[in-house]
Write a protein that holds these residues in place. Sequence first.
Motif, PDB file in Angstrom:
ATOM      1  N   GLN B  56       0.833  -1.201   0.000  1.00 36.80           N
ATOM      2  CA  GLN B  56       0.000   0.000   0.000  1.00 36.80           C
ATOM      3  C   GLN B  56       0.874   1.262   0.000  1.00 36.80           C
ATOM      4  O   GLN B  56       0.619   2.210  -0.750  1.00 36.80           O
ATOM      5  CB  GLN B  56      -0.900  -0.016   1.226  1.00 36.80           C
ATOM      6  CG  GLN B  56      -1.885   1.131   1.266  1.00 36.80           C
ATOM      7  CD  GLN B  56      -2.765   1.066   2.510  1.00 36.80           C
ATOM      8  OE1 GLN B  56      -2.343   0.553   3.545  1.00 36.80           O
ATOM      9  NE2 GLN B  56      -3.977   1.555   2.391  1.00 36.80           N
ATOM     10  N   GLN B  57       1.914   1.221   0.825  1.00 36.56           N
ATOM     11  CA  GLN B  57       2.801   2.374   0.940  1.00 36.56           C
ATOM     12  C   GLN B  57       3.493   2.673  -0.398  1.00 36.56           C
ATOM     13  O   GLN B  57       3.560   3.816  -0.850  1.00 36.56           O
ATOM     14  CB  GLN B  57       3.844   2.087   2.041  1.00 36.56           C
ATOM     15  CG  GLN B  57       4.853   3.185   2.274  1.00 36.56           C
ATOM     16  CD  GLN B  57       4.188   4.459   2.782  1.00 36.56           C
ATOM     17  OE1 GLN B  57       3.193   4.386   3.481  1.00 36.56           O
ATOM     18  NE2 GLN B  57       4.722   5.599   2.409  1.00 36.56           N
ATOM     19  N   VAL B  58       3.994   1.611  -1.026  1.00 35.92           N
ATOM     20  CA  VAL B  58       4.702   1.796  -2.305  1.00 35.92           C
ATOM     21  C   VAL B  58       3.747   2.349  -3.361  1.00 35.92           C
ATOM     22  O   VAL B  58       4.070   3.305  -4.074  1.00 35.92           O
ATOM     23  CB  VAL B  58       5.325   0.456  -2.785  1.00 35.92           C
ATOM     24  CG1 VAL B  58       5.826   0.562  -4.216  1.00 35.92           C
ATOM     25  CG2 VAL B  58       6.477   0.051  -1.871  1.00 35.92           C
ATOM     26  N   ALA B  59       2.558   1.749  -3.453  1.00 31.68           N
ATOM     27  CA  ALA B  59       1.609   2.177  -4.492  1.00 31.68           C
ATOM     28  C   ALA B  59       1.138   3.615  -4.253  1.00 31.68           C
ATOM     29  O   ALA B  59       0.887   4.360  -5.203  1.00 31.68           O
ATOM     30  CB  ALA B  59       0.411   1.234  -4.538  1.00 31.68           C
ATOM     31  N   THR B  60       1.035   3.991  -3.005  1.00 29.25           N
ATOM     32  CA  THR B  60       0.530   5.328  -2.691  1.00 29.25           C
ATOM     33  C   THR B  60       1.583   6.401  -2.934  1.00 29.25           C
ATOM     34  O   THR B  60       1.261   7.511  -3.360  1.00 29.25           O
ATOM     35  CB  THR B  60       0.080   5.383  -1.209  1.00 29.25           C
ATOM     36  OG1 THR B  60      -0.834   4.315  -0.991  1.00 29.25           O
ATOM     37  CG2 THR B  60      -0.620   6.687  -0.883  1.00 29.25           C
ATOM     38  N   VAL B 129      -3.150   2.942 -10.202  1.00 28.31           N
ATOM     39  CA  VAL B 129      -2.556   2.005  -9.239  1.00 28.31           C
ATOM     40  C   VAL B 129      -2.931   2.389  -7.807  1.00 28.31           C
ATOM     41  O   VAL B 129      -3.068   1.514  -6.944  1.00 28.31           O
ATOM     42  CB  VAL B 129      -1.022   1.897  -9.446  1.00 28.31           C
ATOM     43  CG1 VAL B 129      -0.242   3.011  -8.766  1.00 28.31           C
ATOM     44  CG2 VAL B 129      -0.515   0.537  -8.960  1.00 28.31           C
ATOM     45  N   ARG B 130      -3.147   3.679  -7.578  1.00 28.73           N
ATOM     46  CA  ARG B 130      -3.583   4.095  -6.229  1.00 28.73           C
ATOM     47  C   ARG B 130      -5.018   3.644  -5.971  1.00 28.73           C
ATOM     48  O   ARG B 130      -5.346   3.183  -4.871  1.00 28.73           O
ATOM     49  CB  ARG B 130      -3.436   5.614  -6.068  1.00 28.73           C
ATOM     50  CG  ARG B 130      -1.981   5.973  -5.849  1.00 28.73           C
ATOM     51  CD  ARG B 130      -1.652   7.418  -5.970  1.00 28.73           C
ATOM     52  NE  ARG B 130      -0.193   7.529  -6.047  1.00 28.73           N
ATOM     53  CZ  ARG B 130       0.472   8.462  -6.656  1.00 28.73           C
ATOM     54  NH1 ARG B 130      -0.171   9.427  -7.286  1.00 28.73           N
ATOM     55  NH2 ARG B 130       1.786   8.462  -6.670  1.00 28.73           N
ATOM     56  N   GLY B 131      -5.851   3.761  -6.992  1.00 26.27           N
ATOM     57  CA  GLY B 131      -7.230   3.279  -6.853  1.00 26.27           C
ATOM     58  C   GLY B 131      -7.258   1.766  -6.681  1.00 26.27           C
ATOM     59  O   GLY B 131      -8.025   1.218  -5.879  1.00 26.27           O
ATOM     60  N   TRP B 132      -6.399   1.105  -7.434  1.00 26.13           N
ATOM     61  CA  TRP B 132      -6.303  -0.365  -7.366  1.00 26.13           C
ATOM     62  C   TRP B 132      -5.922  -0.816  -5.955  1.00 26.13           C
ATOM     63  O   TRP B 132      -6.566  -1.686  -5.378  1.00 26.13           O
ATOM     64  CB  TRP B 132      -5.268  -0.825  -8.394  1.00 26.13           C
ATOM     65  CG  TRP B 132      -4.850  -2.248  -8.298  1.00 26.13           C
ATOM     66  CD1 TRP B 132      -5.497  -3.342  -8.801  1.00 26.13           C
ATOM     67  CD2 TRP B 132      -3.658  -2.754  -7.663  1.00 26.13           C
ATOM     68  NE1 TRP B 132      -4.788  -4.491  -8.514  1.00 26.13           N
ATOM     69  CE2 TRP B 132      -3.658  -4.160  -7.823  1.00 26.13           C
ATOM     70  CE3 TRP B 132      -2.595  -2.159  -6.987  1.00 26.13           C
ATOM     71  CZ2 TRP B 132      -2.642  -4.969  -7.322  1.00 26.13           C
ATOM     72  CZ3 TRP B 132      -1.581  -2.965  -6.490  1.00 26.13           C
ATOM     73  CH2 TRP B 132      -1.610  -4.349  -6.662  1.00 26.13           C
TER      74      TRP B 132
END
Lengths: 180, 154
Positions: B56-60, B129-132
């Motif tokens: 989650q951290q990486v994608a955000t 990717v953030r929505g994903w």
Amino acid sequence: VVNLDVLADTEFRDQAVRALDEFIQAHGCPVRRAQIQGLRQIAFNQPREVPDFADHQRKKAERRLEGLNPNSDRAARLTDEIAFWDLIVHLSGSANTPAGRWSLYRLAEDQAPADCRVGKRPHGSASPEEHRAYREARQKSDTWHKQRVAEDYPAFFQRFCAHYLYRLSKHEAGDGGDDL
Amino acid sequence: MSSTSAAAPTVNPSLAHQADLYLDTHHESFVRLGDRLFDEFRPSGGQISSQVRSLQQVATSATRFVDVEDFVKNQMGRGRASSKAWLNIGEETLAQLDSLRTVQAGLPSGPRGQAAPPEMQLQFRLRLVRGWVRAVVSQYLYRAATQDLEQDRG
């Protein structure tokens, strides 16, 4: 102006994946995790040293290959390892990289601003102005390439190392997909 | 003679709408991945898995979509116990990321079918990717909360 994020997200990623998938199809995964971690660290901390590091690793593999039965599994693995380090040198590229072959050097050349491109060395009888202009262009070109190495190598080899480790883990799990 | 990094992750409203439409249409498959994440990385002691938190951290925070792909590949390739779970779920995760990557953003208020420029495509992919990851981790958290409730009742 080069947008490094776009480049890393598209061309670097695609070229790293393509180069490794082709390599692994032919040679498997001959390099150990620790060696990949070494490559990644060098690319991050001393990007200019990457080709020398690869050359050094290649020579080490060549020395270990000497005297081995050429038909042995170990000799085959070392031959594949030599090919891997050759790949790193080719991907880094140099002024001698053949036209049409992708490399980080060739990409930097293609993206160089007009004033960083070096033409032919002027003839000895050319005017002092022509010689000076050539020297200045040469200097700007060197600066451009140094900057590209500093920025592009970490971004490219991060993609490259991640994809190799991913393929290695699949290879070890017997799901190598070497015939991708 | 310089390079730039992606500016603040803002997306043109038209592109944001395109991204949200895509995410909405594919929500079911993201939920399924959230279920699989839960099966592989069960919360323990009331804490969600550090693997899920890291994803989650990486994608955000990523400024490049490929950072998320690389995170999954690196986790799969570590050759340790934690990578076994990633080996089970990594392919599906990468396949979903690959689907997101191939979604082309159309040029806002431009001719139909004309792709947006590369910088805009990158911001579009980051929005996707953030929505994903929001959808995937929400399902994971939902499962974790449900498990807690069941344990309390039991």
